[in-house]
Design an enzyme around this catalytic site. Structure first.
Site, PDB file in Angstrom:
ATOM      1  CE  LYS A   1      -3.977  -2.256   2.085  1.00 27.97           C
ATOM      2  NZ  LYS A   1      -5.010  -2.243   3.137  1.00 27.97           N
TER       3      LYS A   1
ATOM      4  CB  ALA B   1       2.533   2.391  12.691  1.00 25.46           C
TER       5      ALA B   1
ATOM      6  N   GLY C   1       0.735  -0.037   6.337  1.00 27.84           N
ATOM      7  CA  GLY C   1      -0.236   0.392   5.340  1.00 27.84           C
ATOM      8  C   GLY C   1      -1.675   0.224   5.769  1.00 27.84           C
TER       9      GLY C   1
END
Length: 282
Positions: free
Chosen positions: A67, A129, A131
Site C-alpha cells: 500500500k 502503523a 499500510g
C-alpha cells in the site's frame, strides 16, 4: 462488449477474496469485467504494474505489503490517500495512476452501519502503523474518534504515522511495552499481521485496556483474525468483529470509483461470512 481488466496486487495473495467479490459485484450491476490476482513482492511492484497496463489494466486494488509502494507510483492522489500515505485503489486516468484509499471508509461503514457502533467521542487504540493502519486512521478521526493512541513494534513508524495525521492534540504514539499503562479504550483495532504468527494460546493484551463497552476489531479476516478475536472472546469484550465486512465495503467503494455505481454489499457479505467469518459479537 469489451471487457474491463482489473486486479489485486499483494504478497501473498492466494487467500484474497477480492476477485470473487468484484466478480459478484459485476454480475449484480451488469458490468462485464476481468479481475485477477497477482502475487508481487514490493521490489517488483512497479514493473508488474507496467505489464498490467500493457495488457489493458485500468484499475487495481492493492493489499499488504504494497500500500505504501502504491502511494509512490501515483501521479495524482485523493486527499484521503495523501493524508494516509498509503493507497489501496489505483485508477488509470489520462495515462497515469490516480491513488485513492477506501479502507477507512469501508471500516467506518462496516462498524457504524452493519454493526451499529457510534464512533463519536470514543477513545481508540490502534495496533500497528503500516499500510493497513495508515489506511484507516484518517477515517476514524473523521468519524469522531476523540483520542487515538498508536502502538507499534517499531516505535519510529508509529511516530511517522502520528506526524502524517497532523493532529497532535488527538493522536499520540506509545511503546508496545506501555500497553498496560494506557488506561482503557472503547475501541481496539488490530492493524498488524500478528495473526499470521501467533495462536490462541500465546496472543494476549492487558485486561486494563478494556471497559464494559470495548469493541475489539481485527482488520484481518479468516484464520489471520483468529488469535486476536480469540483473545477478545476470552476477556469478554462487548464487541468482537473481524475484517470481512470492511473488506466487502472497501471493495464496493473501489467498484464505485471505477464504474460510477455502488453495489449492494449485503448479499455478498452474507455469503462470504457464512464461509469465512470468524465468530464474533456485535
Amino acid at each position: 462488449m469489451p471487457v474491463s481488466r482489473f486486479a489485486v496486487f499483494g504478497h501473498p495473495i492466494a487467500h484474497s477474496l477480492s476477485p470473487r467479490i468484484h466478480t459478484e459485484f459485476g454480475r449484480q450491476m451488469g458490468v462485464v469485467l476481468d479481475y485477477l490476482a497477482f502475487d508481487v513482492a514490493p521490489d517488483a511492484f512497479r514493473v508488474s504494474l507496467e505489464h498490467f497496463v500493457a495488457e489493458g489494466g485500468c484499475g487495481a486494488n492493492v493489499t499488504l505489503p504494497l500500500k505504501e509502494a502504491a502511494f509512490e507510483v501515483c501521479t495524482t492522489l485523493s486527499a484521503r490517500a495523501r493524508r494516509a500515505g498509503a493507497v489501496n485503489t489505483l485508477s488509470r486516468v489520462d495515462g497515469v495512476w490516480h491513488g485513492e484509499n477506501t479502507d477507512g471508509t469501508g471500516l467506518v461503514r462496516n462498524l457504524t452501519e452493519r454493526h451499529g457502533l457510534d464512533l463519536r467521542g470514543r477513545r481508540a487504540l490502534l495496533l500497528g502503523a503500516g499500510g493497513a493502519a495508515r489506511g484507516v486512521a484518517p477515517a476514524l478521526l473523521d468519524a469522531g474518534i476523540t483520542e487515538m493512541v498508536i502502538v507499534n513494534r517499531s516505535p519510529e513508524r508509529a511516530d511517522m504515522l502520528c506526524d502524517a495525521l497532523g493532529e497532535p492534540g488527538k493522536v499520540s504514539a506509545r511503546y508496545w511495552g506501555d500497553l498496560g499503562d494506557l488506561g482503557n479504550f472503547e475501541l481496539i483495532i488490530n492493524a498488524t499481521s500478528i495473526g499470521n504468527t501467533s495462536d490462541m494460546r500465546t496472543f494476549s493484551l492487558p485486561r486494563s485496556l478494556l471497559d464494559s463497552m470495548t469493541a475489539a476489531v481485527d482488520l484481518n479476516y479468516g484464520s489471520a483474525a483468529v488469535p486476536f478475536l480469540a483473545w477478545a472472546h476470552a476477556v469478554e469484550t462487548r464487541y468482537a468483529i473481524d475484517g470481512l465486512g470492511m473488506l466487502v465495503e472497501q471493495a464496493a467503494e473501489s467498484f464505485s470509483l471505477w464504474h460510477g455505481r455502488r453495489p449492494d454489499t449485503d448479499p455478498v457479505y452474507t455469503v462470504l461470512h457464512s464461509e469465512y467469518g470468524v465468530p464474533g459479537r456485535s
